[in-house]
Design an enzyme around this catalytic site. Structure first.
Site, mmCIF file in Angstrom:
data_model
loop_
_atom_site.group_PDB
_atom_site.id
_atom_site.type_symbol
_atom_site.label_atom_id
_atom_site.label_comp_id
_atom_site.label_asym_id
_atom_site.label_seq_id
_atom_site.Cartn_x
_atom_site.Cartn_y
_atom_site.Cartn_z
ATOM 1 N N ASP A 117 -71.919 -44.471 -21.868
ATOM 2 C CA ASP A 117 -72.691 -45.551 -21.280
ATOM 3 C C ASP A 117 -74.111 -45.099 -20.954
ATOM 4 O OD1 ASP A 117 -73.546 -47.717 -19.817
ATOM 5 O OD2 ASP A 117 -72.246 -47.337 -18.101
ATOM 6 N N ASP A 301 -78.800 -50.252 -23.165
ATOM 7 C CA ASP A 301 -77.511 -49.964 -22.533
ATOM 8 C C ASP A 301 -76.346 -50.094 -23.509
ATOM 9 O OD1 ASP A 301 -75.319 -49.695 -20.933
ATOM 10 O OD2 ASP A 301 -75.844 -51.297 -19.540
#
Ligand SMILES: *[C@@H]1O[C@H](CO)[C@@H](O)[C@H](O)[C@H]1NC(C)=O
Ligand SMILES: *[C@@H]1O[C@H](CO)[C@@H](O)[C@H](O)[C@H]1NC(C)=O
Ligand SMILES: *[C@@H]1O[C@H](CO)[C@@H](O)[C@H](O)[C@H]1NC(C)=O
Ligand SMILES: *[C@@H]1O[C@H](CO)[C@@H](O)[C@H](O)[C@H]1NC(C)=O
Length: 438
Positions: A117, A301
């Site tokens: 992530d 992201d």
């Protein structure tokens, strides 16, 4: 483009799944098993869509005032909800779900699968006290054989929380080991119920680490274990038959996974991998104007499914898509706005970074058809009636997660089309680079 250093690093590669010579150390991602039957009729899986939207909103602003329809939604960690392109006859299970891969903790090399992530900075795995009832459905639990730091990490999300005990241990991904890596041994979790990954490995900067500890990648940098000081993602697409090629490369770029030149986009603030976004465009052609009110900042992201734009930017984009219908969630001032558009129009939306246009592939923009039984609690029956007629839900939603800087969150809906490299140079210099994914 390869340096000698890159080639020497390839010796660390666990597996080189490509035919070409490899750069850096790679791991291939697995695709999550399908836990849900695919929507054979091509309709959007709204529960999951709302669950990922909720997770992202709270990830970027834990105090975000959730619209009613999201209050009850389950937090869904990064599950992609794109149903089949409704205009294609061949309908199969083709949702790109979580992208995850293996990592090993401690002397015993305990295997965990991680969601990698770039939008967060902590490493979480289930601890022995975190069972299914505490939000950790997977059986693998950290053995807590590292050094107990005798303190905890906790993140409160609205009504729920993620918390655990901090340990220092080793963490190895793709053959690269970080020493004294902070591991949060979860006692309580949220978002993993529907996830095939055991844990989460944050690749953003220390400034946003809830644990206040150095994130994995920066431990590798500080310990001289990764060179060049960058990592790269290729996120495949089931609809294109490339999902199984998904890959994280530590210490380089995989030339087999992109084509053409990279565009470097400077990081403006070392918290998220945050860059300036010049704005958005709609249509095709070279000289399209950048739409008004669309410029701002963007967090790049990999741990987010959708693209979330500031409300005013999203409105500006969909004003250029004929027939599109805003679906405001919440009465009065909408807290979030989803958008429906006529599926057949296949609009081309591009984002502008460093003065260049980067297209969102329509396969990724389209999250599936909507129907009247929408489950959004729409007050307006006129809208619900219109939606029965060939409308699709867009992968760009509007919400003001950080109005002070017009923050966009740019997730997999964009990144499936653009190979991305995250390069750290110094405490004041870093960049994200994009090249066309193959
Ligand atoms: C996750 O599953 C557990 C056990 O079934 C349940 O108690 C909990 O409420 C679930 N959490 C969410 C956010 O759905
Ligand atoms: C926990 O303790 C360790 C070791 O003393 C320290 O480095 C870390 O900053 C502490 N973390 C928090 C969240 O207080
Ligand atoms: C989208 O772009 C493609 C490729 O440039 C073009 O063929 C298509 O007509 C465009 N669609 C629309 C609705 O402009
Ligand atoms: C309901 O939606 C229709 C179509 O978008 C719009 O024309 C109408 O003004 C809306 N009605 C209300 C009460 O908002």
């Amino acid at each position: 483009m390869k340096s000698a250093l890159l080639l020497s690093l390839s010796a660390f590669a666990l597996a080189a799944p490509t035919k070409e010579a490899a750069s850096g150390s790679k791991i291939a991602f697995s695709r999550a098993r399908h836990q849900h039957k695919p929507r054979a009729d091509g309709t959007v899986d709204l529960d999951r869509f709302l669950g990922t939207l909720k997770y992202t909103a709270l990830k970027y602003n834990k105090d975000f005032p959730l619209p009613d329809v999201l209050q009850e939604a389950s937090l869904v960690l990064k599950r992609d909800t794109d149903a089949e392109d409704p205009l294609t006859d061949q309908v199969e299970g083709d949702e790109d779900e979580l992208y995850y891969g293996p990592g090993y903790i401690g002397a015993a090399k305990q295997l965990f699968t991680f969601d990698f992530d770039t939008g967060s900075s902590d490493t979480f795995v289930p601890g022995p006290q975190c069972g299914a009832a505490q939000g950790c459905p997977h059986t693998q639990k950290y053995n807590q054989q590292g050094t107990d730091e005798h303190n905890t990490t906790s993140i409160t999300y609205g009504s729920g929380s993620v918390s655990g005990e901090n340990y220092f241990d080793t963490l190895t991904v793709a053959g690269l080991t970080a020493q004294k890596q902070n591991i949060v041994s979860l006692t309580q979790a949220a978002g993993f119920n529907d996830s095939n990954a055991d844990g989460l490995l944050g690749l953003a900067f220390q400034s946003i680490a809830a644990s206040k500890s150095t994130p994995y990648f920066f431990n590798l940098v500080n310990q001289g274990t990764v060179n060049p000081t960058e990592f790269s993602f290729y996120l495949g697409r089931q609809k294109s038959g490339t999902a199984q090629n998904s890959e994280l490369t530590l210490g380089g770029r995989d030339e087999a996974k992109y084509t053409g030149a990279f565009t470097n986009v400077p990081v403006t603030s070392q918290n998220y991998w945050q860059v300036a976004i010049g704005g958005a465009k709609v249509g095709s052609g070279l000289n399209l104007p950048t739409l008004p009110t669309t410029a701002g900042q963007a967090a790049i992201d990999t741990g987010t499914t959708l693209i979330i734009a500031p409300t005013i930017a999203a409105a500006s984009i969909f004003a250029q898509i004929p027939g599109s219908i805003p679906l405001p969630l919440g009465v009065g001032v909408p807290l979030m706005t989803l958008f429906a558009y006529p599926c057949a129009s296949k609009p081309n939306v591009s984002l502008v970074f460093a003065g260049k246009n980067f297209a969102v592939n329509n396969l990724d923009f389209n999250f599936g058809t909507l129907n009247e039984g929408l489950g959004l609690g729409l007050a307006n029956n006129t809208i619900a009636g219109q939606l029965a007629n060939g409308y699709c839900l867009a992968g760009i939603a509007g919400a003001d997660l950080d109005p002070t800087q017009n923050l966009w969150v740019v997730g997999d809906t964009f990144l499936k089309n653009w190979y991305s490299t995250y390069h750290y140079t110094s405490p004041t210099s870093a960049y994200v680079a994009f090249a066309k994914a193959v």
